[in-house]
Design an enzyme around this catalytic site. Structure first.
Site, mmCIF file in Angstrom:
data_model
loop_
_atom_site.group_PDB
_atom_site.id
_atom_site.type_symbol
_atom_site.label_atom_id
_atom_site.label_comp_id
_atom_site.label_asym_id
_atom_site.label_seq_id
_atom_site.Cartn_x
_atom_site.Cartn_y
_atom_site.Cartn_z
ATOM 1 N N HIS A 61 34.877 77.439 45.388
ATOM 2 C CA HIS A 61 34.602 76.826 46.575
ATOM 3 C C HIS A 61 35.272 75.537 46.524
ATOM 4 O O HIS A 61 35.262 74.617 45.782
ATOM 5 C CB HIS A 61 33.133 76.538 46.777
ATOM 6 C CG HIS A 61 32.918 76.015 48.032
ATOM 7 N ND1 HIS A 61 31.903 76.321 48.884
ATOM 8 C CD2 HIS A 61 33.482 74.971 48.659
ATOM 9 C CE1 HIS A 61 31.671 75.802 50.026
ATOM 10 N NE2 HIS A 61 32.499 74.601 49.777
ATOM 11 N N HIS A 63 38.693 73.347 49.136
ATOM 12 C CA HIS A 63 39.014 73.023 50.034
ATOM 13 C C HIS A 63 40.642 71.885 49.813
ATOM 14 O O HIS A 63 40.308 71.015 49.378
ATOM 15 C CB HIS A 63 38.522 72.015 51.360
ATOM 16 C CG HIS A 63 37.126 72.736 51.499
ATOM 17 N ND1 HIS A 63 36.924 73.640 52.430
ATOM 18 C CD2 HIS A 63 35.952 72.471 50.820
ATOM 19 C CE1 HIS A 63 35.705 73.827 52.426
ATOM 20 N NE2 HIS A 63 35.216 73.065 51.498
ATOM 21 N N LYS A 184 35.341 82.658 56.701
ATOM 22 C CA LYS A 184 34.137 81.454 56.304
ATOM 23 C C LYS A 184 33.611 80.951 57.666
ATOM 24 O O LYS A 184 34.371 80.770 58.498
ATOM 25 C CB LYS A 184 34.792 80.137 55.717
ATOM 26 C CG LYS A 184 33.960 79.094 55.528
ATOM 27 C CD LYS A 184 33.059 79.297 54.657
ATOM 28 C CE LYS A 184 32.310 77.797 54.130
ATOM 29 N NZ LYS A 184 32.903 76.844 53.937
ATOM 30 N N HIS A 225 28.666 79.052 54.828
ATOM 31 C CA HIS A 225 28.306 77.742 54.471
ATOM 32 C C HIS A 225 26.615 77.613 54.940
ATOM 33 O O HIS A 225 26.513 77.665 56.252
ATOM 34 C CB HIS A 225 29.103 76.352 55.193
ATOM 35 C CG HIS A 225 28.269 75.129 55.471
ATOM 36 N ND1 HIS A 225 28.596 74.301 54.592
ATOM 37 C CD2 HIS A 225 27.423 74.723 56.260
ATOM 38 C CE1 HIS A 225 27.777 73.095 55.082
ATOM 39 N NE2 HIS A 225 27.046 73.492 56.146
ATOM 40 N N HIS A 245 26.295 76.701 48.914
ATOM 41 C CA HIS A 245 25.477 75.530 48.592
ATOM 42 C C HIS A 245 23.938 76.079 48.433
ATOM 43 O O HIS A 245 23.480 75.773 47.485
ATOM 44 C CB HIS A 245 25.587 74.615 49.879
ATOM 45 C CG HIS A 245 27.006 74.446 50.394
ATOM 46 N ND1 HIS A 245 27.579 73.978 49.561
ATOM 47 C CD2 HIS A 245 27.585 74.523 51.683
ATOM 48 C CE1 HIS A 245 29.034 73.728 50.145
ATOM 49 N NE2 HIS A 245 28.877 74.069 51.213
ATOM 50 N N ASP A 319 33.597 72.272 45.556
ATOM 51 C CA ASP A 319 33.563 71.664 46.826
ATOM 52 C C ASP A 319 34.453 70.412 46.793
ATOM 53 O O ASP A 319 34.190 69.387 47.712
ATOM 54 C CB ASP A 319 32.140 71.568 47.287
ATOM 55 C CG ASP A 319 32.273 71.645 48.994
ATOM 56 O OD1 ASP A 319 33.425 71.741 49.755
ATOM 57 O OD2 ASP A 319 31.210 71.223 49.724
HETATM 58 ZN ZN LIG Z 1 32.878 73.305 51.337
#
Ligand SMILES: [Zn+2]
Length: 414
Positions: A61, A63, A184, A225, A245, A319
């Site tokens: 995970h 970005h 996503k 998410h 999460h 993340d």
């Molecule tokens: Zn994220």
């Protein structure tokens, strides 16, 4: 070109280890794995001796945003060429830290990064990317303090605002057209978005199903998410493959049973919530984000402990968002250690960041994550055993070499 890797101890990424192992590769793939006696090799062949051989790490995970700002609203207006160039350094840092693949779950840059890495213009991990995440208006992917048209029209933004079945379907198809490896969607509010709350459910069942239907037809996974149980339930009932999460899962443990039954993969991302809760203030994070992270972290850890005890599939994702709070390559592997604090054995924590992280990518990730016949020859060479000290994976110097597609791309051996 064939090569033979010999290892005193092989960790395969599926939960097994093997002493005096041999891995034969041809070009960029593994063609045989077994004990030294089992893997027969004829003629002269380049042989690489190692103490510990394990699969390259995968961050499940991430970005790649190239932002240096702590405020989500700034990411929208920061120059996106500057951000793109910064990500070149981010992927290089990931490779230097032992990451041979990354699953990017929201970024307008990552599919382009993937292209320049695959053509070998720059060195980096293999990238499997969702492209821009789908968010409802006023959802987690909206920037609530900005004019709505700015958020809607900025193509460099991490998310795309879509409302109604038709818009979700169209955005999913457009992402697939761009080459997205997975889709996503945000089905609850989040920590970094201003006016929504992680408990809040977003999108309707019909909207979620539209994304899932389109993705399925293309043979890719849908990742959601989801913090609150309403959103998690919505995702599970409508065919989503991975839950990112899962902060409040402990409020409805039966959802963990459903996840286990369906084989859904949970990607907790404990490290980022911990960092925002502990360091957010000194780093100048917005107050609303710090409050939500502080409130949520203890529940989060309890939820993940429960998931571990119920043997739910878990993959390790950081993340991470970039410096100064979470610079890429420096500490992504802290997530692996945090999973052991939540009750995972070191072996299962390694599976979470290798084999299970590969599975979380979906069908497009079928060649990464484990040391098995037919897969990419992506390895780490270590001198010390991470099963005895999982934290050593956080230290670059302990990673003696990184092998990607059979080539030694990082070499710290003497
Ligand atoms: Zn994220």
């Amino acid at each position: 070109m064939k090569k033979l890797f010999l290892a005193d101890l092989l960790i395969d990424g599926k939960g097994n280890s093997l002493k005096n192992a041999a891995v034969l590769i041809s070009e960029d793939k593994i063609v045989n794995v077994g004990t030294e006696e089992e893997v027969k090799v004829r003629g002269n062949i380049e042989t690489i001796n190692t103490k510990i051989l394990m699969p390259g790490l995968i961050d499940a995970h991430a970005h790649f945003l190239g932002t240096h700002s702590l405020d989500m609203s700034q990411w929208l207006i920061e120059n996106d060429k500057v951000r793109s160039i910064r990500t070149v350094k981010e992927v290089q840092d990931m490779l230097l830290s032992g990451y041979t693949a990354v699953r990017d779950v929201g970024s307008a840059i990552s599919l382009s990064l993937k292209k320049v890495i695959n053509e070998d213009t720059i060195k980096g991990p293999r990238i499997y990317a969702a492209h821009r995440a789908l968010s409802q208006t006023a959802g987690h992917g909206d920037v609530h303090s900005y004019p709505i048209n700015t958020v809607r029209t900025e193509e460099g933004w991490i998310a795309r605002l879509v409302d109604g079945v038709d818009e979700v379907r169209k955005a999913t198809r457009e992402n697939l057209r761009q080459g997205a490896d997975l889709i996503k969607i945000f089905v609850t509010g989040g920590v970094m978005s201003e006016i929504d709350h992680p408990h809040q459910t977003q999108f309707t069942p019909e909207e979620v199903r539209a994304a899932v239907e389109e993705a399925k037809r293309y043979g890719v996974y849908v990742s959601a998410h989801a913090h609150g149980v309403g959103g998690i339930e919505l995702a599970l009932e409508n065919g989503v493959n991975t839950i990112e999460h899962g902060m409040y899962l402990k409020e409805k443990p039966e959802l963990l049973e459903i996840m286990k039954e369906k084989g859904t993969i949970l990607i907790p991302t404990l490290i980022i919530i911990k960092l925002i809760a502990e360091k957010g203030e000194e780093m100048g994070y917005p107050d609303f984000a710090i409050e939500k992270a502080k409130e949520g972290y203890n529940t989060h850890i309890k939820s993940i402990k429960l998931a571990v005890s119920k043997d739910v599939n878990i993959a390790a994702g950081s993340d991470f968002l970039g410096p100064p709070l979470s610079p890429y390559g420096f500490g992504n592997a802290r997530e692996i250690e945090l999973l052991t604090h939540a009750g995972m054995s070191p072996m299962n924590a390694i599976v979470a960041t290798t084999g299970m992280a590969g599975k979380a990518i979906g069908p497009r990730g079928k060649l990464v994550g484990t040391i098995e016949k037919g897969k990419y020859a992506d390895f780490l060479i270590l001198d010390k055993n991470p099963l005895e000290n999982i934290a050593l994976l956080q230290n670059r110097e302990e990673i003696k070499a990184v092998v990607k597609g059979g080539e030694v791309v990082v070499d710290r051996r003497q």
